[in-house]
Design a protein around this motif. Structure first.
Motif, PDB file in Angstrom:
ATOM      1  N   ARG A 326      10.253  68.816  28.986  1.00  0.00           N
ATOM      2  CA  ARG A 326      11.198  68.314  27.988  1.00  0.00           C
ATOM      3  C   ARG A 326      10.472  68.106  26.672  1.00  0.00           C
ATOM      4  NH1 ARG A 326      13.318  62.414  28.598  1.00  0.00           N
ATOM      5  NH2 ARG A 326      11.570  62.088  27.183  1.00  0.00           N
ATOM      6  N   LEU A 327      10.988  68.738  25.616  1.00  0.00           N
ATOM      7  CA  LEU A 327      10.359  68.702  24.299  1.00  0.00           C
ATOM      8  C   LEU A 327      11.247  67.952  23.314  1.00  0.00           C
ATOM      9  CD1 LEU A 327       9.581  72.551  24.136  1.00  0.00           C
ATOM     10  CD2 LEU A 327       8.171  70.775  25.209  1.00  0.00           C
ATOM     11  N   THR A 328      10.755  66.852  22.766  1.00  0.00           N
ATOM     12  CA  THR A 328      11.493  66.121  21.737  1.00  0.00           C
ATOM     13  C   THR A 328      11.392  66.862  20.408  1.00  0.00           C
ATOM     14  OG1 THR A 328      10.962  64.030  22.833  1.00  0.00           O
ATOM     15  CG2 THR A 328      11.708  63.904  20.540  1.00  0.00           C
ATOM     16  N   ILE A 329      12.490  66.864  19.655  1.00  0.00           N
ATOM     17  CA  ILE A 329      12.476  67.479  18.329  1.00  0.00           C
ATOM     18  C   ILE A 329      11.736  66.564  17.363  1.00  0.00           C
ATOM     19  CG2 ILE A 329      13.859  68.501  16.493  1.00  0.00           C
ATOM     20  CD1 ILE A 329      14.160  69.790  19.313  1.00  0.00           C
ATOM     21  N   GLY A 330      10.702  67.081  16.734  1.00  0.00           N
ATOM     22  CA  GLY A 330       9.916  66.306  15.781  1.00  0.00           C
ATOM     23  C   GLY A 330      10.211  66.715  14.349  1.00  0.00           C
TER      24      GLY A 330
END
Length: 345
Positions: A326-330
């Motif tokens: 899971r990749l958080t939007i930065g």
């Protein structure tokens, strides 16, 4: 549908703690307060905060178009979820239903409160509730069904007709966790709160509003549910600094909306870039501020990113999420660093 029979008898008969600020209902101007054993030397935070957060709730009421009497605030959404379990679930007797893969705190809070957890996995193809299985699994002691929509970690929203079916047919309380609703095109279930006495909607200031550090969760439900929750919540659960900060941020609607649109745009750019990484097998659609991807070896890729100074979440141990990250939007810069690193692995 009446919800009174769902409330624990001990909670119904509970006499709540009456704080000094609860007992005094008048105007505070030009008064000498000697009732709460506070330090009298003024510094802005020497007094206990408003236990009912009236000013903050008024702002939220206007923003969400929900009456103040239907709002409860918690020390993060986790406190709200804990209060709901304690209100409805008798320890060692009742159970809750969750739909993995989902937010992990539902199960943790149930375990803390000695409440059984019944699990019905989402559909494998589209991560949607399997309604027949949910109703077949529920028992006479099933008090709460937790629906996370948009869902964490899968990122998708649940189909409205599926949720409506559960609201009409599940015999207990349906809690819809909308922590990520601001990033979705789907309509919030707040708009249908009047239709379903068993509906509870939970939202937060931690995601779209950028205030994870102040810990403020919002619960919207019928007046009957909110009145009972107010009986069992800690008297001063929302501190003064949190109330002040939340009011200030909630009045920056243009800034918040601008940041939401920026994150949605960055999400779409990130998805297009991820599609060029060879070991990424699938990119799941997202209505949130994160993206779930399936890779060749999640544990290996997770560790490689850590070694390159990038922290993500490895979700491979959750049901239906084998080899998923899971990749958080930065920020633009953070997302570029992520893509560049992934392409070099």
């Amino acid at each position: 549908m009446s919800i009174q029979h769902l409330i624990r008898p001990s909670i119904k008969s509970l006499k709540p703690y009456a704080s000094a600020r609860d007992e005094f209902k008048g105007h505070k101007e030009h008064l000498t307060f000697l009732d709460a054993n506070e330090n009298p030397f003024e510094n802005g935070i020497n007094r206990y905060p408003d236990p009912q957060q009236k000013e903050l709730k008024a702002v939220i009421s206007k923003l969400k178009n929900i009456p103040v009497e239907q709002i409860l605030l918690g020390n993060g959404s986790d406190e709200v979820l804990d209060l709901l379990i304690r209100m409805f679930c008798e320890p060692n007797i009742d159970n809750i239903l969750i739909l993995p893969p989902t937010y992990g705190m539902y199960e943790v809070l149930a375990n803390i409160n000695a409440v059984e957890v019944l699990k019905i996995n989402l559909s494998e193809s589209a991560f949607q509730p399997q309604n027949t299985a949910v109703l077949n699994t529920a028992s006479a002691n099933s008090k709460i069904l937790f629906l996370c929509s948009p869902n964490n970690p899968t990122g998708n929203s649940f189909e409205a007709d599926r949720v409506e079916f559960l609201l009409k047919n599940f015999k207990g309380i349906v809690v819809i966790d909308e922590a990520y609703i601001d990033f979705s095109n789907e309509e919030s279930w707040l708009s249908r709160l009047k239709e379903f006495p068993n509906l509870v909607v939970v939202q937060t200031l931690s995601k779209a509003y950028g205030m994870a550090g102040i810990r403020l969760g919002m619960c919207f439900a019928s007046e009957a549910i909110i009145a009972t929750l107010n009986k069992i919540k800690p008297p001063y659960n929302i501190n003064e600094l949190t109330q002040i900060s939340a009011i200030e941020q909630l009045q920056k609607a243009d800034l918040v909306q601008s940041q939401i649109m920026s994150l949605i745009n960055e999400r779409e750019l990130l998805v297009r870039s991820l599609d060029q990484v060879a070991f990424i097998k699938k990119i799941y659609p997202s209505n949130t501020n994160f993206v779930m991807i399936k890779v060749d070896d999640a544990s290996k890729r997770y560790q490689q990113l850590i070694e390159n100074g990038i922290v993500i979440r490895n979700r491979t141990t959750q049901p239906l999420c084998e080899n998923c990250l899971r990749l958080t939007i930065g920020t633009t810069e953070e997302n570029m660093k992520l893509i560049e690193t992934l392409k070099q692995l």
